[in-house]
Design an enzyme around this catalytic site. Structure first.
Site, PDB file in Angstrom:
ATOM      1  N   ASP A 188     -16.149 -18.298  45.558  1.00 26.04           N
ATOM      2  CA  ASP A 188     -15.307 -19.468  45.237  1.00 26.04           C
ATOM      3  C   ASP A 188     -14.908 -20.238  46.492  1.00 26.04           C
ATOM      4  O   ASP A 188     -14.049 -21.116  46.448  1.00 26.04           O
ATOM      5  CB  ASP A 188     -14.053 -19.014  44.477  1.00 26.04           C
ATOM      6  CG  ASP A 188     -13.243 -17.988  45.277  1.00 26.04           C
ATOM      7  OD1 ASP A 188     -13.623 -17.688  46.440  1.00 26.04           O
ATOM      8  OD2 ASP A 188     -12.231 -17.489  44.742  1.00 26.04           O
ATOM      9  N   GLU A 204      -7.372 -17.623  49.039  1.00 26.94           N
ATOM     10  CA  GLU A 204      -7.967 -18.025  47.767  1.00 26.94           C
ATOM     11  C   GLU A 204      -7.822 -19.537  47.578  1.00 26.94           C
ATOM     12  O   GLU A 204      -7.014 -20.179  48.260  1.00 26.94           O
ATOM     13  CB  GLU A 204      -7.256 -17.287  46.620  1.00 26.94           C
ATOM     14  CG  GLU A 204      -7.406 -15.768  46.671  1.00 26.94           C
ATOM     15  CD  GLU A 204      -8.766 -15.282  46.170  1.00 26.94           C
ATOM     16  OE1 GLU A 204      -9.754 -16.025  46.293  1.00 26.94           O
ATOM     17  OE2 GLU A 204      -8.832 -14.148  45.659  1.00 26.94           O
ATOM     18  N   ASP A 240      -8.063  -9.569  57.473  1.00 27.73           N
ATOM     19  CA  ASP A 240      -7.283  -9.252  56.275  1.00 27.73           C
ATOM     20  C   ASP A 240      -7.322  -7.759  55.962  1.00 27.73           C
ATOM     21  O   ASP A 240      -8.102  -7.002  56.553  1.00 27.73           O
ATOM     22  CB  ASP A 240      -7.788 -10.071  55.075  1.00 27.73           C
ATOM     23  CG  ASP A 240      -9.309 -10.036  54.936  1.00 27.73           C
ATOM     24  OD1 ASP A 240      -9.965  -9.214  55.601  1.00 27.73           O
ATOM     25  OD2 ASP A 240      -9.843 -10.835  54.157  1.00 27.73           O
ATOM     26  N   HIS A 243     -13.565 -18.876  49.288  1.00 20.99           N
ATOM     27  CA  HIS A 243     -12.432 -18.351  50.070  1.00 20.99           C
ATOM     28  C   HIS A 243     -12.893 -17.782  51.407  1.00 20.99           C
ATOM     29  O   HIS A 243     -14.026 -17.325  51.547  1.00 20.99           O
ATOM     30  CB  HIS A 243     -11.587 -17.357  49.260  1.00 20.99           C
ATOM     31  CG  HIS A 243     -12.161 -15.993  49.054  1.00 20.99           C
ATOM     32  ND1 HIS A 243     -12.605 -15.543  47.841  1.00 20.99           N
ATOM     33  CD2 HIS A 243     -12.332 -14.957  49.912  1.00 20.99           C
ATOM     34  CE1 HIS A 243     -13.030 -14.291  47.969  1.00 20.99           C
ATOM     35  NE2 HIS A 243     -12.882 -13.917  49.199  1.00 20.99           N
TER      36      HIS A 243
HETATM   37  C1  GLP Z   1     -13.701 -10.451  50.643  1.00 17.73           C
HETATM   38  C2  GLP Z   1     -13.290 -10.548  52.113  1.00 17.73           C
HETATM   39  C3  GLP Z   1     -13.872 -11.792  52.754  1.00 17.73           C
HETATM   40  C4  GLP Z   1     -15.376 -11.851  52.494  1.00 17.73           C
HETATM   41  C5  GLP Z   1     -15.635 -11.931  51.004  1.00 17.73           C
HETATM   42  C6  GLP Z   1     -17.112 -11.991  50.668  1.00 17.73           C
HETATM   43  O1  GLP Z   1     -12.921 -11.241  49.836  1.00 17.73           O
HETATM   44  N1  GLP Z   1     -11.869 -10.553  52.268  1.00 17.73           N
HETATM   45  O2  GLP Z   1     -13.616 -11.761  54.152  1.00 17.73           O
HETATM   46  O3  GLP Z   1     -15.928 -12.968  53.140  1.00 17.73           O
HETATM   47  O4  GLP Z   1     -15.081 -10.764  50.409  1.00 17.73           O
HETATM   48  O5  GLP Z   1     -17.653 -10.700  50.614  1.00 17.73           O
HETATM   49  P1  GLP Z   1     -19.187 -10.369  50.711  1.00 17.73           P
HETATM   50  O6  GLP Z   1     -19.567 -10.584  52.123  1.00 17.73           O
HETATM   51  O7  GLP Z   1     -19.285  -8.924  50.313  1.00 17.73           O
HETATM   52  O8  GLP Z   1     -19.895 -11.292  49.784  1.00 17.73           O
END
Ligand code: GLP
Length: 262
Positions: free
Chosen positions: A138, A145, A67, A140
């Site tokens: 959440d 989402e 992404d 995702h």
């Molecule tokens: C963002 C990214 C996801 C990631 C999520 C969790 O939304 N697009 O790919 O898994 O954050 O982030 P973190 O690893 O910092 O908790």
């Protein structure tokens, strides 16, 4: 699904890196799906170490990131392109032209065709062999989402208020976090031949329990991995804390035949 509980994020990241290293040794032309966020940082650090100290070779590999934000200039410090350059790409021998990440500064009218082309590029590369995932609080994955279609493909998405505020620390101010992103879809992710999802810390425990032991639902996008043939969850103790069958997952891992280990 395989649920692997490790004592801490370092141990889980080291194990995850071994799965990736095994794939690259068996298939030097492997296609890796990459993720951003704080979770894979230790994994990338370990891959860099394996490259420097054990000669792990990325020269024939291809990568696709999950992404990217939209409406950010390409040189903005919070783009996922910049994140990947700093935390992995510039430290290993990936060929720059084989690292694909959606573009952050696309004009709106070009987004739909661009997303189709991104999917086509994945197909042309032979499909993703191994997809790395983190998980949002959440549930995702990528930027899919809750309520994202389980059949979704790469497309534009609007972030929830929660995800925007979770990601605000990477921006100068919360208002600067883009509202829109491009993300591979859940359908795209499910086509990867193998998936490694990493989750660390108590803030992920509810999402992990819902994804692994809850019902399959678009309200918890990571629960879609229940449909995947080769999905592994690599967790630390805190992220695993709300799973009801922890003892069973640990027992299964301890009983694994040696040849299955990376
Ligand atoms: C963002 C990214 C996801 C990631 C999520 C969790 O939304 N697009 O790919 O898994 O954050 O982030 P973190 O690893 O910092 O908790």
């Amino acid at each position: 699904m395989e649920v692997i509980i490790q004592p801490n994020p370092e141990a889980a990241s080291r194990l995850g890196a071994r799965y990736i290293a095994r794939l690259l040794r068996e298939k030097p032309h492997a296609v890796l799906g990459l993720a951003t966020g704080s979770t894979p940082l230790k994994l990338y650090a370990e891959l860099i170490r394996l490259h420097r100290e054990e000669g792990l070779d990325f020269s024939r590999a291809t990568t696709f990131n999950l992404d990217e934000y939209l409406d950010l200039p390409r040189d903005h410090a919070a783009t996922y392109r910049r994140f990947m350059e700093e935390n992995l790409f510039r430290h290993v021998n990936l060929r720059p032209e084989r690292t694909f990440i959606p573009q952050s500064d696309l004009p709106g009218e070009k987004v739909a065709a661009y997303c189709e082309a991104y999917e086509e590029e994945i197909r042309r590369a032979g499909g993703i062999d191994l997809q790395i995932l983190g998980i949002g609080g959440d549930g995702h994955i990528g930027f899919n989402e809750p309520s994202s279609s389980l059949a979704s493909r790469t497309r534009i998405k609007t972030l929830t208020a929660r995800t925007r505020s979770d990601n605000a620390p990477f921006f100068a101010s919360p208002a600067e976090v883009p509202h829109h992103v491009i993300t591979m879809g859940i359908g795209t992710i499910l086509e990867a031949r193998e998936v490694l999802l990493f989750a660390f810390g108590a803030g992920k425990a509810d999402a992990i329990a819902a994804s692994i032991e809850g019902p399959l639902t678009s309200f918890v996008p990571a629960s879609s991995l229940q449909l995947h043939r080769r999905a592994r969850f690599l967790l630390d103790e805190a992220a695993a804390a709300k799973l009801t069958r922890q003892d069973y997952y640990r027992w299964v891992f301890d009983q694994k035949p040696l040849w299955q280990n990376p």
